[in-house]
Design an enzyme around this catalytic site. Structure first.
Site, PDB file in Angstrom:
ATOM      1  N   GLY B  31     115.307 -24.144 141.878  1.00 34.91           N
ATOM      2  CA  GLY B  31     114.152 -24.589 142.650  1.00 34.91           C
ATOM      3  C   GLY B  31     114.382 -24.644 144.144  1.00 34.91           C
ATOM      4  O   GLY B  31     113.428 -24.754 144.907  1.00 34.91           O
ATOM      5  N   CYS B 240      88.171 -13.144 125.020  1.00 36.81           N
ATOM      6  CA  CYS B 240      88.268 -11.832 125.646  1.00 36.81           C
ATOM      7  C   CYS B 240      87.192 -10.918 125.061  1.00 36.81           C
ATOM      8  O   CYS B 240      87.108 -10.761 123.838  1.00 36.81           O
ATOM      9  CB  CYS B 240      89.655 -11.231 125.423  1.00 36.81           C
ATOM     10  SG  CYS B 240      89.783  -9.514 125.977  1.00 36.81           S
ATOM     11  N   CYS B 243      89.216  -7.752 123.280  1.00 39.44           N
ATOM     12  CA  CYS B 243      90.089  -7.905 122.105  1.00 39.44           C
ATOM     13  C   CYS B 243      89.814  -9.195 121.341  1.00 39.44           C
ATOM     14  O   CYS B 243      90.411  -9.437 120.298  1.00 39.44           O
ATOM     15  CB  CYS B 243      91.562  -7.827 122.507  1.00 39.44           C
ATOM     16  SG  CYS B 243      92.212  -9.325 123.259  1.00 39.44           S
ATOM     17  N   CYS B 265      91.113 -10.165 128.950  1.00 40.98           N
ATOM     18  CA  CYS B 265      92.488 -10.571 129.181  1.00 40.98           C
ATOM     19  C   CYS B 265      92.959 -10.040 130.525  1.00 40.98           C
ATOM     20  O   CYS B 265      92.754  -8.864 130.834  1.00 40.98           O
ATOM     21  CB  CYS B 265      93.426 -10.002 128.118  1.00 40.98           C
ATOM     22  SG  CYS B 265      93.136 -10.616 126.470  1.00 40.98           S
ATOM     23  N   CYS B 271      96.251  -7.210 125.800  1.00 40.72           N
ATOM     24  CA  CYS B 271      94.911  -6.838 125.335  1.00 40.72           C
ATOM     25  C   CYS B 271      94.955  -5.488 124.602  1.00 40.72           C
ATOM     26  O   CYS B 271      94.396  -5.324 123.525  1.00 40.72           O
ATOM     27  CB  CYS B 271      93.973  -6.771 126.531  1.00 40.72           C
ATOM     28  SG  CYS B 271      92.224  -6.848 126.117  1.00 40.72           S
TER      29      CYS B 271
END
Lengths: 200, 291
Positions: B31, B240, B243, B265, B271
């Protein structure tokens, strides 16, 4: 001897250093995981792993401290030719290399500053053995826990207490290495003989 | 075939060593933003120069490389970076998430869970999470060193007081291993829960801002929040259209001049794979009804 110093570098530096770096990175990202590494052929007493790490990471920007037996004229000549890295004492070293006892005391290395904790030494510790046993490691990079044969425990616990400051370690043995960044929590495991009392 | 005019993966070896050292320190201090001497790349800042430099420093000839831009493999940025490494490193490329060993991403984490054998490289525009609250680098550096993150909580609190909820929806700040507050790059906060405990190594490169940071695998990453306003990973409340997936992050696409729109997506590989398996979304049902 001159011929020795000129040999032992990477044959194909770009791709060999890329492979070597991936080993080092995987080791640093997964403390305790032992990785194979090859490519360099350093003069004695450096191990293949230690020499390859130096070839991969060191250049004129990285002062190196050679501790104990590692401070050998063959090693100096080899490093000078292949990396150009300046040699220095522990207090200015970006990398230090040697046996565990020769690298002492750890208090002589820079541990970074609170604003720049990255400005700390990475110690390359040459080990007689490197096995996944002995000390228990926990922390970032480790899925629950890992084991590694460390030269001692206390020094790494003290180092962890400095976080985010502290030293980072790479342990080398032959053509294998493992790493212990400052973020790892180290605890003594008492082997199979002494399971935790509360365990069922 | 590798373009022989360039070194493997474009960058010279000394630059790669410098970047590699920064990556190792980044992994050792999860980090924390490690400064590095970012190079000019043959693409403008903002087009992923940080991610490209990190990828160049870690790629080996054995890798299979995938690039996504907002989840898509077929946008300009993704296509050009993919062909850049095909040309300069000679690596194999793919669009399939599971087939890739190194994935460079702009602003998404793939839907398919990553494995220990994969590395995710993020393109980061502004690596400093505190930058919009405190413009001075000298000050933000001090705030990180003192772990002084009150200002970030004030910002999230102001979101709540103004909007009734935390309105930050992307680049949502996280705390790493209870120490550093980190910008996860502008991924939607839907992706935040995937940052922590991920099996893959995550590397972040910011070219213009000259910073590299990292998350080792299985690192604790917590999205900042309040007890009474817990963090919530959100997405459009739709399926979606292509899909039919209900669990993926969705883009809203305008499809005609009459205000027609489609949710689909953002992860094109996810997808496409679902449609290949025979899944079909409501968009197809509608068009069949019209026809």
């Amino acid at each position: 001897m001159l011929a020795d110093a000129l040999a032992g570098g990477f044959d194909t530096p770009a791709t060999q250093s890329a492979h070597a770096f991936r080993s080092v990175m995987e080791a640093m990202a997964r403390p305790g995981a032992i990785q194979g590494i090859q490519g360099g052929a350093p003069p004695a007493p450096l191990s293949v792993a230690a020499g390859t790490v130096l070839l991969t990471l060191c250049d004129t920007d990285t002062p190196i401290y050679l501790a104990g037996k590692a401070d050998h004229s063959d090693v100096r000549a080899w490093l000078a030719f292949h990396t150009g890295a300046p040699l220095t004492g522990p207090s200015h070293a970006m990398f230090a290399i040697g046996d565990w006892d020769a690298l002492m005391p750890l208090s002589s290395y820079p541990i970074g500053t609170s604003e720049y904790p990255d400005r700390s030494t990475t110690l390359i510790v040459e080990c007689a053995e490197l096995e996944a046993n002995g000390t228990t490691l926990r922390g970032p990079g480790i899925n629950s826990k890992a084991m590694l044969s460390l030269p001692e425990t206390r020094a790494f616990q003290d180092n962890r207490a400095l976080f985010p400051l502290g030293l980072d370690f790479i342990f080398t043995c032959g053509d294998r290495l493992a790493a212990l960044p400052r973020s790892t929590v180290v605890s003594r495991s008492h082997g199979e003989a002494a399971p935790a009392q509360g365990a069922f | 075939m590798t373009d022989q005019a360039y070194n493997f993966a474009y960058l010279d070896e000394q630059t790669k060593r410098m970047i590699r050292r920064a990556i190792l320190k980044g992994l050792a201090i999860p980090g924390y933003q490690v400064p590095f001497a970012s190079r000019e790349m043959p693409m403008p800042y903002g087009w992923g120069t940080g991610g490209v430099q990190v990828s160049a420093a870690i790629l080996t000839p054995d890798d299979t490389f995938k690039v996504i831009d907002q989840g898509a493999d077929d946008t300009t940025n993704a296509v050009s970076i993919r062909s850049f490494f095909e040309r300069t490193a000679g690596v194999a490329t793919t669009t399939a998430t599971s087939a890739a060993s190194v994935i460079q991403t702009r602003h998404r984490i793939p839907e398919e869970p990553l494995t220990e054998d994969q590395i995710l490289v993020y393109q980061v525009p502004i690596p400093e999470p505190l930058r919009f609250l405190e413009p001075r680098e000298s000050e933000t550096r001090k705030m990180h060193s003192l772990e002084e993150y009150g200002l970030m909580h004030v910002k999230l609190y102001e979101d709540i007081s103004r909007h009734g909820h935390i309105a930050t929806s992307y680049a949502y700040p996280v705390k790493v291993e209870e120490r550093y507050v980190m910008d996860p790059s502008p991924i939607p906060k839907f992706d935040n829960p995937k940052l922590g405990d991920m099996a893959a190594i995550q590397l972040f490169g910011a070219g213009r801002e000259q910073r590299i940071y990292a998350l080792p695998p299985y690192t604790q990453v917590v999205s900042l929040d309040f007890e009474d306003h817990p963090f919530e990973a959100t997405k459009a409340d739709q399926v979606c259209g292509l899909c039919g997936a209900t669990d993926s992050y969705l883009d809203e696409v305008i499809v005609d001049d009459a205000g027609g729109r489609l949710f689909c997506c953002s992860d094109t590989d996810y997808c496409t794979a679902r449609r290949a398996q025979g899944h079909q979304g409501p968009a197809f049902l509608d068009s069949e009804a019209v026809a």
